[in-house]
Design a protein around this motif. Sequence first.
Motif, PDB file in Angstrom:
ATOM      1  N   TYR A  50       3.695 -29.581   8.098  1.00 22.34           N
ATOM      2  CA  TYR A  50       4.862 -30.234   7.558  1.00 22.34           C
ATOM      3  C   TYR A  50       5.005 -31.808   7.558  1.00 22.34           C
ATOM      4  O   TYR A  50       4.479 -32.210   8.785  1.00 22.34           O
ATOM      5  CB  TYR A  50       6.042 -29.465   8.193  1.00 22.34           C
ATOM      6  CG  TYR A  50       6.179 -27.834   7.695  1.00 22.34           C
ATOM      7  CD1 TYR A  50       6.321 -27.357   6.593  1.00 22.34           C
ATOM      8  CD2 TYR A  50       6.493 -27.356   9.131  1.00 22.34           C
ATOM      9  CE1 TYR A  50       6.264 -26.106   6.475  1.00 22.34           C
ATOM     10  CE2 TYR A  50       6.581 -25.820   9.018  1.00 22.34           C
ATOM     11  CZ  TYR A  50       6.517 -25.281   7.288  1.00 22.34           C
ATOM     12  OH  TYR A  50       6.832 -24.067   7.521  1.00 22.34           O
ATOM     13  N   TYR A  51       5.230 -32.368   6.657  1.00 24.36           N
ATOM     14  CA  TYR A  51       5.698 -33.555   6.329  1.00 24.36           C
ATOM     15  C   TYR A  51       7.117 -33.792   5.997  1.00 24.36           C
ATOM     16  O   TYR A  51       7.692 -32.847   5.259  1.00 24.36           O
ATOM     17  CB  TYR A  51       4.855 -34.563   5.742  1.00 24.36           C
ATOM     18  CG  TYR A  51       3.296 -34.606   6.371  1.00 24.36           C
ATOM     19  CD1 TYR A  51       3.061 -35.875   7.165  1.00 24.36           C
ATOM     20  CD2 TYR A  51       2.598 -33.739   6.433  1.00 24.36           C
ATOM     21  CE1 TYR A  51       1.888 -35.985   7.711  1.00 24.36           C
ATOM     22  CE2 TYR A  51       1.413 -33.843   7.026  1.00 24.36           C
ATOM     23  CZ  TYR A  51       0.971 -34.922   7.566  1.00 24.36           C
ATOM     24  OH  TYR A  51      -0.109 -35.240   8.526  1.00 24.36           O
ATOM     25  N   TYR A  52       8.025 -34.874   6.488  1.00 20.28           N
ATOM     26  CA  TYR A  52       9.263 -35.201   6.176  1.00 20.28           C
ATOM     27  C   TYR A  52       9.474 -36.503   5.336  1.00 20.28           C
ATOM     28  O   TYR A  52       8.822 -37.488   5.776  1.00 20.28           O
ATOM     29  CB  TYR A  52      10.052 -35.200   7.250  1.00 20.28           C
ATOM     30  CG  TYR A  52      10.044 -33.645   7.877  1.00 20.28           C
ATOM     31  CD1 TYR A  52      11.067 -32.661   7.583  1.00 20.28           C
ATOM     32  CD2 TYR A  52       9.003 -33.428   9.098  1.00 20.28           C
ATOM     33  CE1 TYR A  52      10.892 -31.342   8.457  1.00 20.28           C
ATOM     34  CE2 TYR A  52       8.966 -32.238   9.583  1.00 20.28           C
ATOM     35  CZ  TYR A  52       9.803 -31.373   9.274  1.00 20.28           C
ATOM     36  OH  TYR A  52       9.736 -30.049  10.141  1.00 20.28           O
ATOM     37  N   ALA A  53       9.966 -36.247   4.085  1.00 22.65           N
ATOM     38  CA  ALA A  53      10.362 -37.556   3.595  1.00 22.65           C
ATOM     39  C   ALA A  53      11.869 -37.850   2.737  1.00 22.65           C
ATOM     40  O   ALA A  53      12.270 -36.507   2.783  1.00 22.65           O
ATOM     41  CB  ALA A  53       9.441 -37.501   2.115  1.00 22.65           C
ATOM     42  N   LYS A  54      12.348 -38.821   2.488  1.00 25.36           N
ATOM     43  CA  LYS A  54      13.401 -38.949   1.990  1.00 25.36           C
ATOM     44  C   LYS A  54      13.366 -39.700   0.655  1.00 25.36           C
ATOM     45  O   LYS A  54      12.649 -40.605   0.421  1.00 25.36           O
ATOM     46  CB  LYS A  54      14.277 -39.809   2.831  1.00 25.36           C
ATOM     47  CG  LYS A  54      15.843 -40.143   2.409  1.00 25.36           C
ATOM     48  CD  LYS A  54      16.628 -40.642   3.181  1.00 25.36           C
ATOM     49  CE  LYS A  54      18.145 -40.811   2.776  1.00 25.36           C
ATOM     50  NZ  LYS A  54      19.065 -41.762   3.636  1.00 25.36           N
ATOM     51  N   ILE A  55      14.163 -38.987  -0.307  1.00 25.30           N
ATOM     52  CA  ILE A  55      14.114 -39.437  -1.643  1.00 25.30           C
ATOM     53  C   ILE A  55      14.903 -40.747  -1.717  1.00 25.30           C
ATOM     54  O   ILE A  55      16.221 -40.764  -1.657  1.00 25.30           O
ATOM     55  CB  ILE A  55      14.408 -38.639  -2.808  1.00 25.30           C
ATOM     56  CG1 ILE A  55      13.265 -37.155  -2.529  1.00 25.30           C
ATOM     57  CG2 ILE A  55      14.377 -38.760  -4.203  1.00 25.30           C
ATOM     58  CD1 ILE A  55      11.758 -37.505  -2.884  1.00 25.30           C
ATOM     59  N   LEU A  56      14.486 -41.800  -2.230  1.00 25.40           N
ATOM     60  CA  LEU A  56      15.230 -42.955  -2.340  1.00 25.40           C
ATOM     61  C   LEU A  56      15.042 -43.587  -3.996  1.00 25.40           C
ATOM     62  O   LEU A  56      16.050 -44.207  -4.297  1.00 25.40           O
ATOM     63  CB  LEU A  56      14.589 -44.132  -1.617  1.00 25.40           C
ATOM     64  CG  LEU A  56      14.601 -43.895  -0.190  1.00 25.40           C
ATOM     65  CD1 LEU A  56      13.939 -44.936   0.645  1.00 25.40           C
ATOM     66  CD2 LEU A  56      16.101 -43.785   0.468  1.00 25.40           C
ATOM     67  N   ASP A  57      14.202 -43.072  -4.871  1.00 25.61           N
ATOM     68  CA  ASP A  57      13.786 -43.693  -6.219  1.00 25.61           C
ATOM     69  C   ASP A  57      13.578 -42.428  -7.147  1.00 25.61           C
ATOM     70  O   ASP A  57      13.280 -41.255  -6.554  1.00 25.61           O
ATOM     71  CB  ASP A  57      12.930 -44.447  -5.946  1.00 25.61           C
ATOM     72  CG  ASP A  57      12.944 -45.912  -5.217  1.00 25.61           C
ATOM     73  OD1 ASP A  57      14.075 -46.282  -5.588  1.00 25.61           O
ATOM     74  OD2 ASP A  57      12.103 -46.121  -4.676  1.00 25.61           O
ATOM     75  N   ASP A  58      13.881 -42.699  -8.188  1.00 29.37           N
ATOM     76  CA  ASP A  58      13.414 -41.512  -9.203  1.00 29.37           C
ATOM     77  C   ASP A  58      12.001 -41.358  -9.291  1.00 29.37           C
ATOM     78  O   ASP A  58      11.228 -42.300  -9.060  1.00 29.37           O
ATOM     79  CB  ASP A  58      13.973 -41.971 -10.789  1.00 29.37           C
ATOM     80  CG  ASP A  58      15.532 -42.024 -10.750  1.00 29.37           C
ATOM     81  OD1 ASP A  58      16.130 -41.184  -9.964  1.00 29.37           O
ATOM     82  OD2 ASP A  58      15.954 -42.745 -11.983  1.00 29.37           O
ATOM     83  N   GLY A  59      11.732 -40.287  -9.705  1.00 29.66           N
ATOM     84  CA  GLY A  59      10.229 -39.884  -9.826  1.00 29.66           C
ATOM     85  C   GLY A  59       9.832 -40.455 -11.387  1.00 29.66           C
ATOM     86  O   GLY A  59      10.467 -40.809 -12.154  1.00 29.66           O
TER      87      GLY A  59
END
Length: 99
Positions: free
Chosen positions: A7-16
């Motif tokens: 498992y890795y964790y990320a936060k979405i800050l921008d559009d894909g």
Amino acid sequence: MDYGGSYYYAKILDDGTKKVSTTQVDKIWYTFSYQEEAYSENGKVKNINFTADRNLRHGAYLRLTYNYRKGVTKWEEVKKSDIPEKALNNLKMEEPENS
């Protein structure tokens, strides 16, 4: 099929990055590509690429299942409180000043 992994964790800050695809019968669908710095439970960083079938919500926290052979095999939005402390501390450092 579940390939397992870490498992890795990320936060979405921008559009894909949006990609348009079509089938032989002219059906159109979209995918969105992301390249994110994600963190393990121990806080170790990994640059991870993955796709989603929609543009993900800004500010969303994700748990990514990363398989060393297949890449990201699964992603899901999780609550901030579900993220291990070391990973969360690194995600907070990435946030823009005005967040």
